[in-house]
Design an enzyme around this catalytic site. Structure first.
Site, mmCIF file in Angstrom:
data_model
loop_
_atom_site.group_PDB
_atom_site.id
_atom_site.type_symbol
_atom_site.label_atom_id
_atom_site.label_comp_id
_atom_site.label_asym_id
_atom_site.label_seq_id
_atom_site.Cartn_x
_atom_site.Cartn_y
_atom_site.Cartn_z
ATOM 1 N N ASN A 44 1.128 -73.915 -69.840
ATOM 2 C CA ASN A 44 -0.439 -73.670 -69.719
ATOM 3 C C ASN A 44 -0.882 -73.098 -71.086
ATOM 4 O O ASN A 44 -0.307 -72.345 -71.621
ATOM 5 C CB ASN A 44 -0.572 -72.500 -68.484
ATOM 6 C CG ASN A 44 -2.169 -72.265 -68.242
ATOM 7 O OD1 ASN A 44 -2.679 -71.929 -69.241
ATOM 8 N ND2 ASN A 44 -2.177 -72.425 -66.892
ATOM 9 N N HIS A 55 -3.507 -76.776 -67.676
ATOM 10 C CA HIS A 55 -2.467 -76.052 -66.970
ATOM 11 C C HIS A 55 -1.265 -76.613 -67.512
ATOM 12 O O HIS A 55 -1.027 -77.386 -68.039
ATOM 13 C CB HIS A 55 -2.614 -76.472 -65.400
ATOM 14 C CG HIS A 55 -3.957 -75.454 -64.738
ATOM 15 N ND1 HIS A 55 -3.945 -75.432 -63.560
ATOM 16 C CD2 HIS A 55 -4.944 -75.086 -65.520
ATOM 17 C CE1 HIS A 55 -5.189 -74.915 -63.218
ATOM 18 N NE2 HIS A 55 -5.799 -74.624 -64.431
ATOM 19 N N GLU A 57 1.141 -78.272 -65.963
ATOM 20 C CA GLU A 57 1.654 -79.727 -65.718
ATOM 21 C C GLU A 57 0.904 -80.650 -66.439
ATOM 22 O O GLU A 57 1.194 -81.818 -66.805
ATOM 23 C CB GLU A 57 1.260 -79.863 -64.111
ATOM 24 C CG GLU A 57 2.251 -79.021 -63.170
ATOM 25 C CD GLU A 57 1.610 -77.821 -63.019
ATOM 26 O OE1 GLU A 57 1.852 -77.225 -61.869
ATOM 27 O OE2 GLU A 57 0.556 -77.170 -63.696
ATOM 28 N N SER A 80 4.058 -73.256 -58.182
ATOM 29 C CA SER A 80 3.607 -74.150 -57.298
ATOM 30 C C SER A 80 2.234 -74.744 -57.881
ATOM 31 O O SER A 80 1.177 -73.779 -58.132
ATOM 32 C CB SER A 80 3.275 -73.616 -55.897
ATOM 33 O OG SER A 80 2.702 -74.720 -55.042
ATOM 34 N N CYS A 82 -1.450 -76.095 -58.552
ATOM 35 C CA CYS A 82 -2.875 -76.137 -57.890
ATOM 36 C C CYS A 82 -3.441 -77.479 -57.464
ATOM 37 O O CYS A 82 -2.882 -78.581 -57.661
ATOM 38 C CB CYS A 82 -3.940 -75.387 -58.924
ATOM 39 S SG CYS A 82 -4.316 -76.619 -60.403
ATOM 40 N N CYS A 85 -3.898 -80.253 -60.395
ATOM 41 C CA CYS A 85 -2.398 -80.806 -60.837
ATOM 42 C C CYS A 85 -1.711 -81.499 -59.737
ATOM 43 O O CYS A 85 -1.325 -82.516 -60.091
ATOM 44 C CB CYS A 85 -1.597 -79.727 -61.453
ATOM 45 S SG CYS A 85 -2.255 -78.831 -62.553
ATOM 46 N N ASP A 145 -7.706 -67.984 -64.135
ATOM 47 C CA ASP A 145 -6.938 -69.176 -64.067
ATOM 48 C C ASP A 145 -7.065 -69.929 -62.763
ATOM 49 O O ASP A 145 -6.910 -71.145 -62.743
ATOM 50 C CB ASP A 145 -5.438 -68.833 -64.483
ATOM 51 C CG ASP A 145 -4.726 -70.286 -64.635
ATOM 52 O OD1 ASP A 145 -4.652 -70.805 -65.738
ATOM 53 O OD2 ASP A 145 -3.775 -70.429 -63.850
#
Length: 151
Positions: A44, A55, A57, A80, A82, A85, A145
């Site tokens: 991130n 982010h 990912e 996990s 969002c 992503c 975030d």
């Protein structure tokens, strides 16, 4: 069940998250791999780069550059994913995601599964502890975030 390769890449995603935390950012790391070959890793970068969509990912996928296909790859993420992503995972056709933890943030595992993505949640204690510390110490940054207001 996690393979030894999964454990190795999840640890690398955790290290990316830890590095992000140490830089003052949100501690979410990600790794893209095909089998035992590392394709890219990222974290991130919202705080560090002032980029609202950076982010973990997304940073990892940007660093992977253009790929002809993602159909044999696994995305490892310390937290996990969002919806942004998760949508990218589906859009790129990434068939498998290994999640470090979903205790501190319940992402979109069901959304991914409904679209044919294999999702494995590792319940990794290091990932849980790091996010718990971050959420406790930096509540406003965490709310930013995940696009939530705190009053």
């Amino acid at each position: 069940m996690l393979t030894e390769t999964d454990k190795k890449f999840l640890q690398l995603a955790y290290q990316e998250a830890k590095d992000g935390f140490d830089e003052g950012g949100c501690p979410i790391g990600s790794v893209l791999a095909e089998g035992d070959q590392l394709i890219a890793q990222g974290r991130n970068q919202r705080v560090q780069g002032g980029d609202p969509i950076a982010h973990g990912e997304m940073d990892c996928l940007r660093k992977a550059g253009r790929q002809k296909t993602y159909r044999k790859m696994t995305l490892y993420t310390s937290l996990s994913p969002c919806m942004m992503c998760s949508g990218t995972i589906v859009q790129f056709g990434i068939p498998r995601v290994v999640v470090g933890e979903n205790t501190t943030f319940g992402g979109n595992e069901e959304f991914l599964r409904e679209r044919g993505v294999e999702v494995i949640v590792a319940d990794d204690q290091n990932c849980i502890d790091l996010m718990t510390r971050f959420i406790t110490e930096k509540q406003e940054l965490w709310a930013e975030d995940i696009a939530e207001d705190i009053d």
